[in-house]
Design a protein around this motif. Structure first.
Motif, PDB file in Angstrom:
ATOM      1  N   ARG A  12      16.499   7.482  51.109  1.00  0.00           N
ATOM      2  CA  ARG A  12      15.670   8.615  50.700  1.00  0.00           C
ATOM      3  C   ARG A  12      16.132   9.106  49.338  1.00  0.00           C
ATOM      4  N   LEU A  14      15.575  11.349  45.829  1.00  0.00           N
ATOM      5  CA  LEU A  14      14.926  12.542  45.294  1.00  0.00           C
ATOM      6  C   LEU A  14      15.023  12.503  43.773  1.00  0.00           C
ATOM      7  N   SER A 109      18.295  13.691  51.567  1.00  0.00           N
ATOM      8  CA  SER A 109      18.281  12.693  50.491  1.00  0.00           C
ATOM      9  C   SER A 109      19.630  11.993  50.405  1.00  0.00           C
TER      10      SER A 109
END
Length: 300
Positions: A12, A14, A109
């Motif tokens: 994940r 960001l 994240s």
């Protein structure tokens, strides 16, 4: 055949971005990394506002929001052409780093990717700045990408001083080098401006003794990382230099044509309460290549 993901823990990502040229490197590398790793990618833009501004200039705020969304939609379109799905977020308020780090925590994240303003402005970067606070408060490692930098994971420099923070950075650097069959350069720096005792009768003796101790410690730290890298099958070199740590790191990075510098968030002399160590901060300011600031698991 799909490419091998160059970094672990990229599930994940960001991307912190803004509608300026300084975000270009971060945008490009975030999309490239998400494509290679099959990562979930989210982009966030934070508009710096305060209650007075909101009440007195609603039309200007509305224009800012439209521009921010237009920028993010452009990034989304770029990502789509690379086969990457991108979620976009616009937030507004004071202390933009709060919104970025909160979003990183909320989305769990695994890496934050952000740009860096030009050197002229960053020479004034201090520990209280938005950039430093974002990196310091981030619940995950942060990759800072200058506008023109491209991360090919071919030549990696990692700085070590034997601290728990640099140990985490070394482990990450070795893992990245192994996955990419990259060359790894390990550097340990003996500070040239070590504090000296004030008693002149003992100054020379103490200086020689302290310098010798520092050099031995630096050699030990560099060798430990090099040995660990070679044990993992990584092509590694180790160097010990004297001088200002950030300057020495920059010198070796330039000599080795590094495309990534890996550092810990603090050094062994850094106070736990500081958000980010001065060496990591200065490396980010000076570097022409991407810098990965690795957080220890207990920081995340």
């Amino acid at each position: 055949m799909s490419e091998i993901c160059p970094i672990v823990n990229t599930e994940r990502l960001l991307l912190a971005t803004e509608s300026s040229e300084f975000s270009e490197g971060a945008i490009r590398e975030a999309i490239r990394l998400a494509k290679r790793c099959g990562s979930a990618l989210t982009a966030i833009t934070v508009l710096e506002t305060n209650p007075e501004f909101v009440s007195m200039a609603p039309a200007i705020l509305e224009k800012m929001e439209k521009e921010a969304r237009a920028h993010l939609n452009t990034v989304k379109a770029r990502a789509k052409t690379e086969g990457v799905d991108l979620d976009i977020i616009v937030r507004e308020g004071e202390d933009s780093y709060n919104y970025i780090t909160e979003e990183a925590a909320k989305n769990r994240s695994t890496m934050l990717i952000m740009g860096r303003r030009g050197r002229k402005g960053l020479k004034r970067l201090v520990m209280g700045s938005t950039t430093a606070r974002t990196i310091g408060h981030a619940p995950c490692s942060v990759m800072v990408v200058p506008r023109a930098a491209q991360v090919d994971f071919k030549s990696i420099v990692v700085a070590t001083d034997g601290s728990k923070y640099s140990t985490a950075a070394a482990s990450e650097a070795i893992g990245i080098a192994k996955r990419n069959n990259a060359k790894l350069t390990v550097i340990a720096v003996v500070p040239a401006d070590i504090a000296m005792p004030t008693d002149l009768d003992f100054a020379a003796l103490q200086r020689e003794k302290l310098a010798d101790q520092e050099m031995q410690a630096a050699e030990k730290n560099a060798k430990a990382v090099k040995d660990a890298a070679q044990k993992a099958g990584v092509d590694a070199q180790a160097f010990v230099m004297s001088g200002k740590p950030a300057d020495a790191i920059m010198e070796i990075a330039k000599d080795k044509s590094a495309d990534l510098i890996v550092v810990g968030s603090h050094g062994r002399t850094g106070l736990e309460k500081l958000l980010m160590g001065s060496v990591a901060e200065r490396v980010i300011i000076m570097s022409s290549c991407a810098v990965l600031v690795v957080k220890r698991k207990t920081e995340q």
